[in-house]
Design an enzyme around this catalytic site. Structure first.
Site, PDB file in Angstrom:
ATOM      1  N   GLU A  82       0.834  -1.217   0.000  1.00 38.80           N
ATOM      2  CA  GLU A  82       0.000   0.000   0.000  1.00 38.80           C
ATOM      3  C   GLU A  82       0.864   1.260   0.000  1.00 38.80           C
ATOM      4  O   GLU A  82       0.576   2.204  -0.727  1.00 38.80           O
ATOM      5  CB  GLU A  82      -0.921  -0.039   1.232  1.00 38.80           C
ATOM      6  CG  GLU A  82      -1.642   1.246   1.577  1.00 38.80           C
ATOM      7  CD  GLU A  82      -2.757   1.634   0.616  1.00 38.80           C
ATOM      8  OE1 GLU A  82      -3.051   0.859  -0.314  1.00 38.80           O
ATOM      9  OE2 GLU A  82      -3.328   2.725   0.775  1.00 38.80           O
ATOM     10  N   GLY A  94      19.460   3.769  -1.824  1.00 40.28           N
ATOM     11  CA  GLY A  94      18.984   2.397  -2.017  1.00 40.28           C
ATOM     12  C   GLY A  94      17.974   1.940  -0.974  1.00 40.28           C
ATOM     13  O   GLY A  94      17.668   0.746  -0.888  1.00 40.28           O
ATOM     14  N   TYR A 130      11.194   0.795 -10.164  1.00 43.41           N
ATOM     15  CA  TYR A 130      10.379  -0.434 -10.203  1.00 43.41           C
ATOM     16  C   TYR A 130      10.674  -1.245 -11.475  1.00 43.41           C
ATOM     17  O   TYR A 130      10.792  -2.463 -11.430  1.00 43.41           O
ATOM     18  CB  TYR A 130       8.891  -0.087 -10.130  1.00 43.41           C
ATOM     19  CG  TYR A 130       8.479   0.600  -8.839  1.00 43.41           C
ATOM     20  CD1 TYR A 130       9.115   0.307  -7.632  1.00 43.41           C
ATOM     21  CD2 TYR A 130       7.445   1.538  -8.813  1.00 43.41           C
ATOM     22  CE1 TYR A 130       8.740   0.931  -6.450  1.00 43.41           C
ATOM     23  CE2 TYR A 130       7.064   2.165  -7.633  1.00 43.41           C
ATOM     24  CZ  TYR A 130       7.723   1.859  -6.463  1.00 43.41           C
ATOM     25  OH  TYR A 130       7.343   2.473  -5.292  1.00 43.41           O
TER      26      TYR A 130
END
Lengths: 159, 159
Positions: A82, A94, A130
């Site tokens: 979430e 990182g 991502y």
């Protein structure tokens, strides 16, 4: 130095503060209706509705991830991420990847086959991070939400 | 005549068949990796990961909805509607709305403030039905998924 630990109920106010910081970053500072008391009850009560991990840099809070169980009728059990947030002063170290890796490991340990989450379409640095980790984007799907008056009106239609 | 009932473990094979029909409608007939045994175990075992309701027309299966608990750090507790499906022979009778209304009532009874779900961007009839019920579309959000090799690689990065 980075450490990542499971949150406890003593972190409820910290978690609520970080949720607020993330909402401000997402240009929705007034969208957060949950309180620290809600977070304490819903995350750390008798039947927790989510799990939270806290990133610390030299002992200071630097970010968090909040996730819960999810079920796909195609893929079976997974996790839904979430919230994932790194405080501005700690970016570029990182920490976001480390939090995501910890969530991935939780999924693997529980034999959950995926992690799913959402990202704002203008948040290019997150999207690139991502993609670098192999995430796919399900761009043919639109997310719908029913709440407030719409939810109440529909409820009245149920017999 | 329409009735809506809670599914039981005896419905696992029926639910799996309807999941497959929905995946075919969504042009992903091979995407379903769950089996009827998975559905029985994951939905009707010791710790159910989802709930299912079945729509019947004069006693014959006509559709289903499958949903589970969801948590928004902005809104608190809600429900996620993973699947909503009406069999082709039974469309145009308000069964989709009736299933959605039953899910909305479950949310209200459990003091959950929203129902969230996803819909394919080309499924215009569903989108219009959802809009007519007051759903909003969160189109600035992109959905990301990490699974398979990407998930495994990230897991190895966690220390």
């Amino acid at each position: 130095m980075l450490t990542i630990r499971d949150a406890t109920i003593a972190d409820a106010a910290l978690i609520r503060r970080l949720i607020g910081e993330l909402a401000t970053f997402e240009k929705e500072p007034d969208a957060v209706r949950t309180t620290a008391a809600d977070i304490a009850r819903d995350g750390f009560g008798a039947s927790p509705q989510f799990r939270t991990i806290i990133a610390e840099w030299d002992g200071a809070p630097a970010g968090f991830a909040l996730f819960f169980d999810y079920y796909s009728t195609w893929r079976g059990a997974g996790l839904y991420l979430e919230d994932l947030y790194v405080c501005p002063d700690y970016r570029g170290r990182g920490i976001g990847s480390a939090l995501l890796a910890r969530v991935a490991r939780a999924a693997e340990q529980e034999r959950r086959s995926f992690v799913k989450w959402s990202v704002l379409d203008w948040n290019q640095s997150a999207i690139e991070m991502y993609k670098a980790h192999g995430a796919e984007f399900l761009d043919e799907w639109r997310t719908a939400l029913l709440s407030g008056d719409g939810l109440r009106r529909l409820t009245e239609k149920d017999c």
